[in-house]
Design an enzyme around this catalytic site. Structure first.
Site, short mmCIF file in Angstrom:
data_model
loop_
_atom_site.label_atom_id
_atom_site.label_comp_id
_atom_site.label_asym_id
_atom_site.label_seq_id
_atom_site.Cartn_x
_atom_site.Cartn_y
_atom_site.Cartn_z
N HIS A 94 -4.22 5.96 3.05
CA HIS A 94 -4.73 4.73 2.56
C HIS A 94 -4.12 3.37 3.36
CE1 HIS A 94 -5.82 1.49 -0.47
NE2 HIS A 94 -6.86 2.32 -0.83
N ASP A 145 0.94 -0.94 -0.27
CA ASP A 145 0.02 0.02 -0.23
C ASP A 145 0.88 1.28 -0.11
OD1 ASP A 145 -2.34 1.77 0.48
OD2 ASP A 145 -3.20 -0.35 1.06
N SER A 155 -11.07 -1.16 -1.47
CA SER A 155 -9.70 -1.22 -0.90
C SER A 155 -9.87 -1.47 0.53
CB SER A 155 -8.96 0.21 -0.95
OG SER A 155 -8.37 0.23 -2.02
#
Length: 746
Positions: A191, A118, A525
């Site tokens: 994220h 990520d 996600s």
């Protein structure tokens, strides 16, 4: 590269790879500034999940290299994109009230390691507190790489590894601007921190986003370890970096890989995530990937390889309601996470403005509130109606605010239907569904003095129906192989609270100066790490299980009814229930997945034999076969015979073929002695016969096979959906069935 083809003259593979690359170089390209140094042409060598190198080459050099002895395949660099706390409770992973024990308490302190590919990690987050954790397992071979803003001390017994991969990114885009982003595992996007905390975050009491979703945050497997592999940067995520991260993760010793990114579908042999994931699967690593956010368009999936668990997104039973009260007395229900100066009073009505027209289906920049399209003289002091599309949702509100608007109503379009995604807006703003949006726009266009006010109602639990498949969740069918049903399952991916980077505001926009420890985000996600974490729990309880057995447990125990006991709905179409092209085998059920009764196991050679049915050239097959020197054993009569936990039968255009038979083998992982009886749906277009109808097991891990014969009665123009369920009175082992009749192309 074909590892076994190395000439005896070379003492190691890297020297051979280097020599092979050098032999293909052209003097003309050596004159270009970034190609001058031959030694710098190779940016990565791969030796675990994959064998070969990443190198900077011109197109002509790549073509020359393809002809060299030992070269199996050449992949051009490819850019991938990210697929962007009540969930443990909603999934049955923690007590709903005091005094009730979590079924997972015995597994929380385990030594399962999850690798997260990520944007890095924010190590100071309370979600990565390692209090009470045992020492790092001795078999762990990973590293804590240091860089700006990241030291060895930032790793602990929770974050046991942190690495960065940027050579491919820099080769494609140029040097990383270190004044803008850290060339270290530190997450400046949010994220990566969010996904890592969702997988295995420690328990944090009082977690919330600006007061919303207040409660206890924790990952799916709070006792698992996290290894962060930073592969995504401001300009995207590049395949050579992703490949290197997977390769390293395998040698480091991860058990599960969580990959919340993708880049559309390409053939098995030309998809680097697929290829590297195959190598990781051979080494016993479970790989979970996001399905993508391109729904509700059909066949919009990413990451469809059968050895990858492909995860779609669904809602939870928590909402963040907001309301639009119109001047005509009508109330519209919406959603918002706005918290800040209330420039809109609930006691007063404000003029409404909508800069679009009556026509639908045409893109209107003003209607979408794109940068530079709003005239301050028109919108000042008013609530502006903005349509979703093109620009980020929160960005639209910023445009409204800059033009002097006091608030925004964000309306869904046909693409989003009635699905409401709550956002941390920069001004008072409410998102509403497509139907209410049409009524609202009609009210404004037919009433010169249209007015409204906005109100924000906080957090609401117990939403019914839930779960609902998210409109944005990418859909099947899997056109690469119709016989492999994708997605595999859905998990919570709408309005998920988890840890966040304190280098960026909750909206993710550069203009957002707010700083929070937790944020609420939506996307596949977010659903992917839910599955990765539950896979870690299963691995902790059943360490000997293969990746395919874990996937089977997740799929065959998934449920397809919501909390009103009706079939799962699809947020993009309230009129009809969702189907396996939307939700796969169903919604994840962690409690049941720990004890599935039976599993459909698949060995690496079985996956390879599946590839042998996919019309790949010997060289393309070599991409998957070289690590273990595999060759086609021709064990599958057709691709539908892969021992997958879902059954997808495809009748070809040739109408003379009216009978199809698929074969399956189940392994008993329940009590030694058990008897399972089969139940199968009735279809309009085909009769279905299962032989035998009863499976009698006499010992644990015993394997028994059955076959399912489909006979066409009346070819259907649309696919038909149903189920095959094995029941023993305690367990219910369900496989979705899809029957497709292909129509001749005229």
């Amino acid at each position: 590269m074909d590892k076994a083809a190395m000439p005896k003259a070379f003492s190691n593979h890297l020297d051979w790879y280097s020599s092979t690359v050098k032999s293909a170089l052209l003097t003309t390209s050596l004159e270009s500034s970034d190609m001058k140094n031959e030694e710098e042409r190779i940016i990565y060598s791969y030796q675990n999940a994959f064998h070969g190198v990443a190198a900077k080459l011109s197109k002509e050099e790549a073509e020359r290299l393809e002809d060299q002895e030992g070269v199996v395949a050449i992949f051009p660099e490819r850019k991938y994109q990210l697929h962007t706390t009540r969930s443990p409770e909603f999934l049955g992973l923690e007590p709903l009230s005091k005094g009730t024990d979590s079924i997972f308490s015995e597994n929380l302190d385990n030594d399962v390691i999850v690798g997260v590919l990520d944007t890095g990690i924010w190590p100071e987050s309370e979600s990565f507190n390692d209090t009470g954790m045992k020492p790092v397992p001795s078999y762990w071979k990973g590293a804590c790489e240091i860089g700006r803003g990241f030291t060895k001390q930032h790793c602990n017994k929770k974050i046991i590894g942190a690495r960065v991969f940027y050579h491919g990114y820099e080769a494609a885009i140029g040097k990383i601007n270190e004044s803008r982003e850290h060339k270290s595992p530190r997450d400046q996007d949010g994220h990566g921190t969010h996904t890592a905390a969702t997988v295995a975050g420690s328990v944090v009491h009082g977690a919330n986003l600006l007061g919303y979703a207040y409660g206890t945050a924790r990952g799916m497997a709070p006792g698992a370890r996290i290894a962060a592999y930073k592969v995504c940067w401001i300009g995207g995520c590049f395949s050579s970096d992703i490949l290197s991260a997977i390769d390293k993760a395998v040698s480091d010793g991860v058990h599960v890989l969580s990959i919340s990114l993708g880049g559309g579908v390409s053939s098995y042999s030309h998809d680097s995530i697929s290829t590297a994931a195959f190598g990781a699967m051979e080494r016993g690593v479970f790989i979970s990937c996001s399905a993508g956010n391109a729904g509700p368009s059909p066949a919009s999936l990413a990451n469809v390889s059968p050895w990858i668990t492909t995860v779609g997104a669904s809602t939870m039973d928590r909402d963040f309601p907001a309301q639009v009260k119109l001047g005509n007395g009508k109330n519209l229900s919406g959603a918002s996470l706005y918290k800040g100066p209330n420039t809109v009073s609930t006691e007063k009505q404000y003029p409404l403005v909508y800069l679009g027209g009556n026509s639908s289906g045409t893109l209107n920049p003003k209607a979408m509130c794109l940068e530079g399209t709003l005239d301050p003289q028109v919108v000042k002091g008013k609530i502006v109606i903005c349509e979703r599309g093109i620009s980020p949702r929160v960005q639209k509100g910023h445009v409204v605010k800059n033009a002097g608007g006091v608030g925004m109503i964000l309306t869904n379009t046909e693409t989003n239907g009635e699905e409401l995604v709550a956002d941390c807006h920069l001004l008072p703003a409410v998102a509403i569904g497509e139907k209410d949006g049409k009524d609202l726009k009609n009210y404004v266009l037919t009433n010169k003095n249209a007015t409204a006010t906005l109100s924000f109602l906080g957090t609401r639990l117990g939403i019914r129906p839930s779960p609902v498949v998210a409109a944005f969740s990418s859909r099947g069918p899997n056109f690469l192989s119709l016989e492999v049903l994708k997605p595999d399952l859905v998990a919570p991916g709408v309005n998920i609270l988890a840890a966040w980077s304190e280098d960026v505001g909750p909206s993710g926009l550069a203009i957002d100066q707010r700083r929070v420890k937790f944020s609420i985000v939506s996307g596949t996600s977010m659903s992917c790490p839910h599955v990765s974490g539950v896979a870690a729990l299963i691995k902790a309880k059943h360490p000997q299980w293969s990746p395919a057995a874990i996937k089977s447990a997740l799929m065959t125990t998934a449920y397809v009814v919501d909390n009103t006991m009706k079939p799962l709905k699809d947020a993009s179409n309230a009129e009809k229930p969702s189907n396996p092209y939307d939700h796969g085998a169903g919604h994840i059920n962690p409690t049941k997945a720990l004890d599935p009764g039976l599993v459909y196991d698949i060995k690496p050679q079985d996956y390879f034999d599946f590839l042998c049915t996919q019309n790949l050239t010997p060289n393309q097959l070599g991409v998957f076969g070289k690590y273990a020197n595999r060759s086609c054993a021709h064990s599958l009569a057709s691709p539908g015979d892969l021992n997958y936990p879902a059954i997808s039968v495809v009748f070809a255009e040739n109408k003379s073929i009216s009978v199809m038979t698929v074969h399956r083998t189940v392994t008993n992982v329940g009590p030694d002695v058990s008897t399972y009886h089969v139940l199968v749906s009735v279809f309009k277009g085909a009769s279905v016969k299962v032989e035998p109808e009863t499976l009698n097991f006499t010992r644990k891990y015993q394997k028994l096979s059955y076959k399912v014969t489909f006979t066409t009665k009346a070819r259907q123009t649309q696919p038909e959906f149903g189920d095959l369920v094995w029941k023993d009175g305690v367990q219910s082992v369900r496989s979705p069935i899809v029957i497709t009749w292909l129509t001749p192309i005229v």
